[in-house]
Design a protein around this motif. Structure first.
Motif, PDB file in Angstrom:
ATOM      1  N   LEU A   1      71.940-100.801  -9.010  1.00 48.99           N
ATOM      2  CA  LEU A   1      70.670-101.126  -9.653  1.00 48.99           C
ATOM      3  C   LEU A   1      69.618-101.499  -8.615  1.00 48.99           C
TER       4      LEU A   1
ATOM      5  N   GLN B   1      70.841 -96.117 -20.582  1.00 52.86           N
ATOM      6  CA  GLN B   1      70.500 -96.332 -19.181  1.00 52.86           C
ATOM      7  C   GLN B   1      69.103 -95.784 -18.870  1.00 52.86           C
TER       8      GLN B   1
ATOM      9  N   GLU C   1      65.127-106.254 -11.717  1.00 52.79           N
ATOM     10  CA  GLU C   1      66.531-106.206 -12.138  1.00 52.79           C
ATOM     11  C   GLU C   1      66.728-106.956 -13.454  1.00 52.79           C
TER      12      GLU C   1
ATOM     13  N   MET D   1      65.723 -97.982 -17.802  1.00 53.25           N
ATOM     14  CA  MET D   1      64.972 -97.713 -16.576  1.00 53.25           C
ATOM     15  C   MET D   1      63.545 -97.272 -16.906  1.00 53.25           C
TER      16      MET D   1
ATOM     17  N   TYR E   1      65.372-104.783 -16.235  1.00 53.65           N
ATOM     18  CA  TYR E   1      66.314-103.698 -16.562  1.00 53.65           C
ATOM     19  C   TYR E   1      67.459-104.221 -17.428  1.00 53.65           C
ATOM     20  N   ARG E   2      68.051-105.349 -17.049  1.00 55.50           N
ATOM     21  CA  ARG E   2      69.197-105.873 -17.802  1.00 55.50           C
ATOM     22  C   ARG E   2      68.793-106.264 -19.230  1.00 55.50           C
TER      23      ARG E   2
END
Length: 269
Positions: free
Chosen positions: A188, A249, A213, A253, A216-217
């Motif tokens: 990532l 995913q 990050e 993103m 994204y999570r």
């Protein structure tokens, strides 16, 4: 037809303006080249403590001014970062995505372009004063109803909403996300660093990486609970979606890419 003679002394400046050492004339190409290759034009926009103390008002041109990109270039920049931009030069006007009802007040039927024409540069977007392209209008492009010498540069919440929700930018974010997942490494951190470099042309700080990050999570968790929302997001735009990338995913993103395209630094030169 007579030429306009500029008032200038017979020195280097006059030769630069005329483009010739002995003949009075006008060479726009020569003047533009002189400007863009000058030391003043190529100054960095970075402000150091030394520059700020020496020239707080930039009267000595010790740094380049930071300006938001013009409306057409904001769109072009997003398309270029994502890899969608079609660099074709010339040809007829193009008709990108438009909200419904914009052209109802005209006597023309708006038929949106398909394929590569959707991603041509903003200067080729069809312009009609009665049906002004709303994305450009939001970013202060003139309607061409009157002559505009200088475009204003406003900062409004609506501009952020355009970059977050307009199909042009949502599709660009999706395509940027797919590009990152295909080009970057498997971790990532590698992916968000690559996305950041593509958007801002500089390496991210540790704090910036942590924020992306975390984004994204959070997006991944949300779309994992609601895969249909992920599919709806990825359905925006006519460019093909890579089937080999997991839907959740890619959607997560895409959320990160959407944030990057909406940063003030991304739309500012």
């Amino acid at each position: 037809m007579t030429r306009a003679i500029l008032p200038a002394t017979r020195n280097h400046s006059s030769r630069a303006l005329t483009g010739h050492g002995d003949t009075i004339g006008w060479s726009p190409k020569h003047v533009l080249r002189l400007i863009v290759t000058s030391a003043a034009y190529r100054q960095s926009a970075a402000v150091t403590r030394e520059k700020l103390e020496r020239d707080p008002y930039n009267r000595l041109l010790t740094r380049g001014p930071r300006l938001r990109l013009e409306a057409e270039l904001i769109r072009d920049n997003a398309l270029a970062i994502s890899g969608l931009l079609n660099p074709k030069i010339g040809g007829p006007s193009v008709k990108p995505y438009q909200p419904p009802g914009i052209w109802d007040v005209t006597d023309h039927k708006y038929e949106q372009n398909k394929g590569a024409d959707l991603y041509r540069r903003g200067m080729y977007v069809l312009w009609k004063r009665a049906a002004f392209y709303p994305s450009f209008q939001t970013f202060d492009a003139p309607s061409r109803e009157t002559c505009t010498i200088v475009r204003p540069r406003t900062s409004t919440p609506l501009q952020s909403l355009v970059v977050m929700n307009d199909p042009v930018y949502v599709e660009a974010a999706r395509t940027l996300a797919a590009r990152v997942l295909n080009e970057a490494g498997p971790t990532l951190r590698e992916q968000v660093e690559h996305a950041f470099r593509l958007a801002l042309a500089r390496p991210p700080s540790r704090h910036e990486i942590e924020i992306l990050e975390k984004t994204y999570r959070e997006q991944f968790a949300n779309f994992s609970r609601d895969p249909k929302a992920a599919g709806d997001l990825l359905a925006v735009g006519e460019s093909p979606r890579p089937k080999e990338i997991d839907v959740v995913q890619l959607a997560a993103m895409t959320g990160v890419a959407n944030v990057l395209l909406n940063l003030n630094e991304t739309i500012t030169r």
